[in-house]
Scaffold this active site. Sequence first.
Site, PDB file in Angstrom:
ATOM      1  N   TYR A  50       3.027   3.054  12.393  1.00 50.53           N
ATOM      2  CA  TYR A  50       3.280   1.608  12.399  1.00 50.53           C
ATOM      3  C   TYR A  50       4.189   1.085  11.297  1.00 50.53           C
ATOM      4  CZ  TYR A  50      -0.706   1.877   9.173  1.00 50.53           C
ATOM      5  OH  TYR A  50      -1.547   2.190   8.151  1.00 50.53           O
ATOM      6  N   HIS A  54      -3.821   3.721   4.906  1.00 48.43           N
ATOM      7  CA  HIS A  54      -4.920   2.775   4.689  1.00 48.43           C
ATOM      8  C   HIS A  54      -6.109   3.473   4.043  1.00 48.43           C
ATOM      9  CE1 HIS A  54      -7.939  -0.252   5.302  1.00 48.43           C
ATOM     10  NE2 HIS A  54      -8.657   0.586   5.998  1.00 48.43           N
ATOM     11  N   ARG A  58       0.873  -1.178   0.000  1.00 49.43           N
ATOM     12  CA  ARG A  58       0.000   0.000   0.000  1.00 49.43           C
ATOM     13  C   ARG A  58       0.900   1.215   0.000  1.00 49.43           C
ATOM     14  NH1 ARG A  58      -2.555  -0.224   5.397  1.00 49.43           N
ATOM     15  NH2 ARG A  58      -1.306   1.670   5.590  1.00 49.43           N
TER      16      ARG A  58
HETATM   17  C1  LIG Z   1     -15.779  -7.138   8.912  1.00 53.12           C
HETATM   18  C2  LIG Z   1     -14.953  -5.915   8.973  1.00 53.12           C
HETATM   19  N1  LIG Z   1     -14.145  -5.703  10.009  1.00 53.12           N
HETATM   20  C3  LIG Z   1     -13.406  -4.592  10.096  1.00 53.12           C
HETATM   21  C4  LIG Z   1     -13.454  -3.646   9.107  1.00 53.12           C
HETATM   22  C5  LIG Z   1     -12.612  -2.377   9.226  1.00 53.12           C
HETATM   23  N2  LIG Z   1     -11.522  -2.439   8.247  1.00 53.12           N
HETATM   24  C6  LIG Z   1     -11.633  -1.870   7.043  1.00 53.12           C
HETATM   25  S1  LIG Z   1     -10.332  -2.202   6.058  1.00 53.12           S
HETATM   26  C7  LIG Z   1      -9.572  -3.097   7.262  1.00 53.12           C
HETATM   27  C8  LIG Z   1      -8.258  -3.751   6.990  1.00 53.12           C
HETATM   28  C9  LIG Z   1      -8.320  -4.619   5.783  1.00 53.12           C
HETATM   29  O1  LIG Z   1      -7.077  -5.183   5.548  1.00 53.12           O
HETATM   30  P1  LIG Z   1      -6.810  -6.067   4.273  1.00 53.12           P
HETATM   31  O2  LIG Z   1      -7.825  -7.143   4.170  1.00 53.12           O
HETATM   32  O3  LIG Z   1      -5.395  -6.475   4.289  1.00 53.12           O
HETATM   33  O4  LIG Z   1      -7.083  -5.083   3.042  1.00 53.12           O
HETATM   34  P2  LIG Z   1      -6.322  -3.740   2.667  1.00 53.12           P
HETATM   35  O5  LIG Z   1      -7.075  -2.624   3.273  1.00 53.12           O
HETATM   36  O6  LIG Z   1      -4.918  -3.844   3.153  1.00 53.12           O
HETATM   37  O7  LIG Z   1      -6.391  -3.703   1.176  1.00 53.12           O
HETATM   38  C10 LIG Z   1     -10.351  -3.108   8.417  1.00 53.12           C
HETATM   39  C11 LIG Z   1      -9.964  -3.776   9.676  1.00 53.12           C
HETATM   40  C12 LIG Z   1     -14.319  -3.891   8.023  1.00 53.12           C
HETATM   41  N3  LIG Z   1     -14.447  -3.016   7.015  1.00 53.12           N
HETATM   42  N4  LIG Z   1     -15.045  -5.024   7.977  1.00 53.12           N
END
Ligand SMILES: Cc1ncc(C[n+]2csc(CCOP(=O)(O)OP(=O)(O)O)c2C)c(N)n1
Lengths: 326, 326, 380, 380
Positions: free
Chosen positions: C271, C262, C258
């Site tokens: 972090y 985020h 990324r």
């Molecule tokens: C069920 C759920 N839990 C928590 C969140 C909050 N949240 C949004 S993105 C994220 C991290 C996602 O990480 P990853 O799957 O690695 O995808 P990335 O954002 O790195 O592309 C979190 C915890 C959410 N959207 N849905």
Amino acid sequence: MAQINMAKAINLALHEAMTRDDRVVVLGEDVGIDEGVFRITEGLLAKFGENRVIDTPLAESGIVGTAIGMALYGLRPIAEIQFSGFDYYNYHQLECHAARFRNRTRGRLTVPMVMRAPYGGGIRALEHHSESREAIYAHTPGLKVVIPSGPRNARALLHSAIQDGDPVIYYEPKACYRLFKEEVPEQMETLPIGRANLVLKGKDITVISYGASLRAALEACEILQEEDGVNPELVDLLTISPLDTETIVDSVRKTGRAVVVHEGPRTCGLGAEVIARINEHALLYLEAPVKRITGYDTPIPYFQKEMAYLPDADKIVNACRETLEF
Amino acid sequence: MAQINMAKAINLALHEAMTRDDRVVVLGEDVGIDEGVFRITEGLLAKFGENRVIDTPLAESGIVGTAIGMALYGLRPIAEIQFSGFDYYNYHQLECHAARFRNRTRGRLTVPMVMRAPYGGGIRALEHHSESREAIYAHTPGLKVVIPSGPRNARALLHSAIQDGDPVIYYEPKACYRLFKEEVPEQMETLPIGRANLVLKGKDITVISYGASLRAALEACEILQEEDGVNPELVDLLTISPLDTETIVDSVRKTGRAVVVHEGPRTCGLGAEVIARINEHALLYLEAPVKRITGYDTPIPYFQKEMAYLPDADKIVNACRETLEF
Amino acid sequence: MPRKPIPIPHQIDYLSILDENAELDTSLEPKLSKEELLTMYRYMLLARRGDERMLLMQRQGRMGTFPQSSGHEAVSMGSVFNINKNDWHVPAYREYAGCLYRGWKLENFFLYWNGFEEGARMPEGVNDLPFCVPIASQLLHAAGIGMAMNIRKEKQVVLTYFGDGASSEGDCHEALNFASVFQAPVVFICLNNQYAISVPVHKQMRNETIAQRAIAYGMPGIRCDGNDVLAVYVATKEAVERARNGGGPSLIEAVTYRLTPHTTADDPKKYRSDAEHQKWFLREPLGRFRKYLFNKKVLTEAEDARIEAEIDAEIKAAMQAVEQLTKTDEYANPLNMFDYLYHDIPPSLQAQRDELAKHLESKNAAKKASKSSGKSKQAH
Amino acid sequence: MPRKPIPIPHQIDYLSILDENAELDTSLEPKLSKEELLTMYRYMLLARRGDERMLLMQRQGRMGTFPQSSGHEAVSMGSVFNINKNDWHVPAYREYAGCLYRGWKLENFFLYWNGFEEGARMPEGVNDLPFCVPIASQLLHAAGIGMAMNIRKEKQVVLTYFGDGASSEGDCHEALNFASVFQAPVVFICLNNQYAISVPVHKQMRNETIAQRAIAYGMPGIRCDGNDVLAVYVATKEAVERARNGGGPSLIEAVTYRLTPHTTADDPKKYRSDAEHQKWFLREPLGRFRKYLFNKKVLTEAEDARIEAEIDAEIKAAMQAVEQLTKTDEYANPLNMFDYLYHDIPPSLQAQRDELAKHLESKNAAKKASKSSGKSKQAH
Ligand SMILES: Cc1ncc(C[n+]2csc(CCOP(=O)(O)OP(=O)(O)O)c2C)c(N)n1
Ligand SMILES: Cc1ncc(C[n+]2csc(CCOP(=O)(O)OP(=O)(O)O)c2C)c(N)n1
Ligand SMILES: [Mg+2]
Ligand SMILES: [Mg+2]
């Protein structure tokens, strides 16, 4: 057509729906060769094959989530959850997706699916096998929630649910599966979702119920007629979301008294909502507080004590008497 | 002590609780080095280490299910769910286990844990980040549900929740996190769970609310005082399960009129339950139907339209005026 | 009955074709025409520039919080280029390049991330689901769509995407297992960008790769350089062909990074280190692909400038279109929150709609009155 | 950057020591004393006989629907024998042998499956969770207990159990992953009895073994003959020692067979053949172990008869105890449904309790009245 029980009526509707519309598929745990733990899917696998009668892995979110995908693709999936006490595992799929796709995409994508599950107590089942938490679904915008009370309306409402363009939760009062038989017409029929049924016309008090509790309510009404010479009006909600406010309100405006009966927990249950709507539309007609005969705010106890937890005719009769004497 | 906002007050309570009781641990997504997406867990990792401030994998059922295990073992876990809109993923763990272990084992095993989650709209967030479905928890026997409305009660109630012997859902109105500051006492304090707070004493009408909506309710009451010379009584529920029936009923018996305000969907929401209890205990005192100013029975819209969805002072003022003029 | 190892007939490969210095493994290079390569480049660039513009808009308060996609273009574009219009595309929320290629409009992004449901209304004819916020839940929809294709005996395929964090959700497991059991034609593509918000992948799981999760489902798995659009293309091509020919699902782990926070609400300084960010910045997919195109003489400076200008104009046009659209009653009227929930609005919901309509009217009236009287007390 | 296989440092073994003909691989035979072997045998037999008796009781209407455990004794006993009282035991619902060994009373079973919550009240000092009906959900409790042990720096371990069907649930995935990430001292034991009610394991998953799921979590995994109590014992011993020494969790797949219907409500004739059942019946664990004990001269006919008699007496005593207990107010009074929900009963719940109390009183009064008057109309 012959007299059939509710289990058979639901099974009949499944056969009819799968015959007339090849987009209809059934999926769930043990729905295939086992024909469902309550035999609701009897004969389906033999008639429609593995392609349309699908034994899934043991995963409720998987069942409902893939059903959503099938519906988005253009099928009409009917997902069976083996007992309603396990549909919490898939609630997020219903809330986040089934209930929202039409709204989210402004009508571009829709989720015409049915989630069927047996619910409720009274069959001496294990823990987690007797739950009645339909209020959670009624509180979830975007879902419809239908609960039949007898063979004929079970069959008709299941057809309506399958034909509906939106996701429908179809909760089956399992205590009624084989409780009594009823004549169902030769021709398949539907019933409008969102419309309650006046089971008894009366004038002295309105009893409002649905599902398995309706049997107790009916019994209570008969006792009141016989023993008290009272003329109760009995409303079978049939759909608990969207709720048929009009039928409830019209009746209470006439009788001035009401008792709501359901087996789910009391706090924030359907009884609360019914009372709120009476308050909003018929307060001035009320001669007495609306009573709630419901499950208590505890988990339904293990089966030795479940009958004390459930609404029964005695409790309803007493509540009606108190309401009439208020 | 200085004036602090609600985010800081919750953070303070976490620091205090972890200091005084080494069984208290915090777990969730991004609660460690990131200090929470709302910075509620600020400073905890630095002070208490990775052993007690636990960044978990991204799995809500995992978070709550392991917290249940920790509580059974004898710890006092505080599980953070990042947004309440994702706690459906873990609802089955709460319903089937957190809420039941004491009852199931007749007191032999207990689950003293807290599930914290920010809830509600008004911060221009993404879809699924503004939900208000506390009624689901209020409808779940065996849980307690606490919703603070300001810095001081947020800190005190979090202490009560952590010290409680039973599982407590602690919903944080995220719109209030940094909305205003309040003096909190030097000494840590608790507030009894299950007790509402009379924010304003009045006599003409009872306004009942909680969480973020309380701010709108308070604003509305001030308008009514100023513009209408009306004396509203304002009840802040603080705990929505078990509900403080007494405070509600006493107030309505005095005022004869009431409006309930919350941002969750209307059908089977807390408003319905409040009305049901008023009906049961104060019907004869009512001069007008109890009005509900609530979220509508739709998902909360994306943020461009969320303010129209949420209760606001205008809507409450109008509802009160209509109720007063009824 | 001695103790003996069970042979497990699965091998997980690592695939890289165009490395961070744009060095090419010609033996693995896919055969793509000039037009094809330029199409891929164009949508990757459009996604990047759109992302950057949205950041500006967000900083100006003209956009809500949103997850940026920069750095993920190769995973999205390299994979999606393998499927047809009537195949299905089920994104998570960082697949901007692929979505644009599939037919989404920039307007969809600008509206969606700015709080208009209309952004999630795909153009007609696009077999895509909108972005999915509840992590991993979309994977089951993809599996279900694939199962439906089998039921209907259609030779379509589904591509679906998820993050490294998403791999921890129960729904991810259930989706992989359903797809495997029913041999659904679904390609699961994990954008392993090494973080789930602040949580690094080594705290997310202890297994060495996400690709090896495929073994748990008896499914082919592969890991590839997710910043290498050619590697992603080749890995997906194999998986798509297998799926289309009845060979069932596959799992692809594409290792990327990324480049941004985020979301616009996040501060990654808390972090992750500058050094790490710097290192990965040098590996980013777009520059590498651009070099490759220059090396191949598929792209020239002039052509590149032309594409940039075209994209710039496209973005500006979309911004203008959105500005107009959001002024229309269809987009602006809060009452439309009631209008798409059910096929037909139920009476009790109509009553709530009327309640809000009345409220908005009286509010407007009050606003007008207070404007003329100069006083303005009431909220929002 | 060629394409190359990723080395995956995991091997899954198959372990069998005492085969279906009671042939022994002496090189793998664990060293267990006579007393130890007899203890294992005794609890396996107690579980089997208890199971059989409950079936009779169920047929007589003195017991509710329940899942039988026959055939699962080796998995349960062979594993549980490796842990101490202050370790934790988190069963699913077929681990009767292990539970009895841990200190559950037969009364717990007789009450639990006959609709009394009191059956789930473990005796004091037993670090067990009760049976768990919602499939796979207990695995997260086990993971959490293991995490808590690490947090408290206690050298305890957790054994937990699940079925082949349970392996499909999201919670199973999350539990394995959490345990792995936090290196929790948890041994996950899958009773692969090849069916989830009617669904055979090959419809549950496409992977060749459940043990290979361990690879997905970077965790040691092993498959063993689940009808061979020695193999289960040895496989678990390794895993328990590893866990206790900070080596984290393990996954054990024990291949066995449900000798009975799923529950007393099930009819397996619909979905499995007599031939299959017959084949597996010959492989069942108890007879094989008995032969082994005879061969080793640890058990004689006389001693075996003595144990049977002792067990019979124990079962009868438990039945009597339960009959007495369930007549007491503590067990029989419906009002006790309110008494254990919260530490202190909230006022609104007390009001509901009073409501039911009043109702029960008036009902009793009515019953008495109707008894004397001879009429009996009202329900239940
Ligand atoms: C069920 C759920 N839990 C928590 C969140 C909050 N949240 C949004 S993105 C994220 C991290 C996602 O990480 P990853 O799957 O690695 O995808 P990335 O954002 O790195 O592309 C979190 C915890 C959410 N959207 N849905
Ligand atoms: C979440 C959930 N879904 C469904 C059920 C109903 N059910 C009870 S046992 C069972 C099959 C379990 O199979 P498996 O995990 O293999 O265990 P086994 O019974 O074979 O020991 C099912 C579907 C349940 N108890 N919980
Ligand atoms: Mg990530
Ligand atoms: Mg099994």
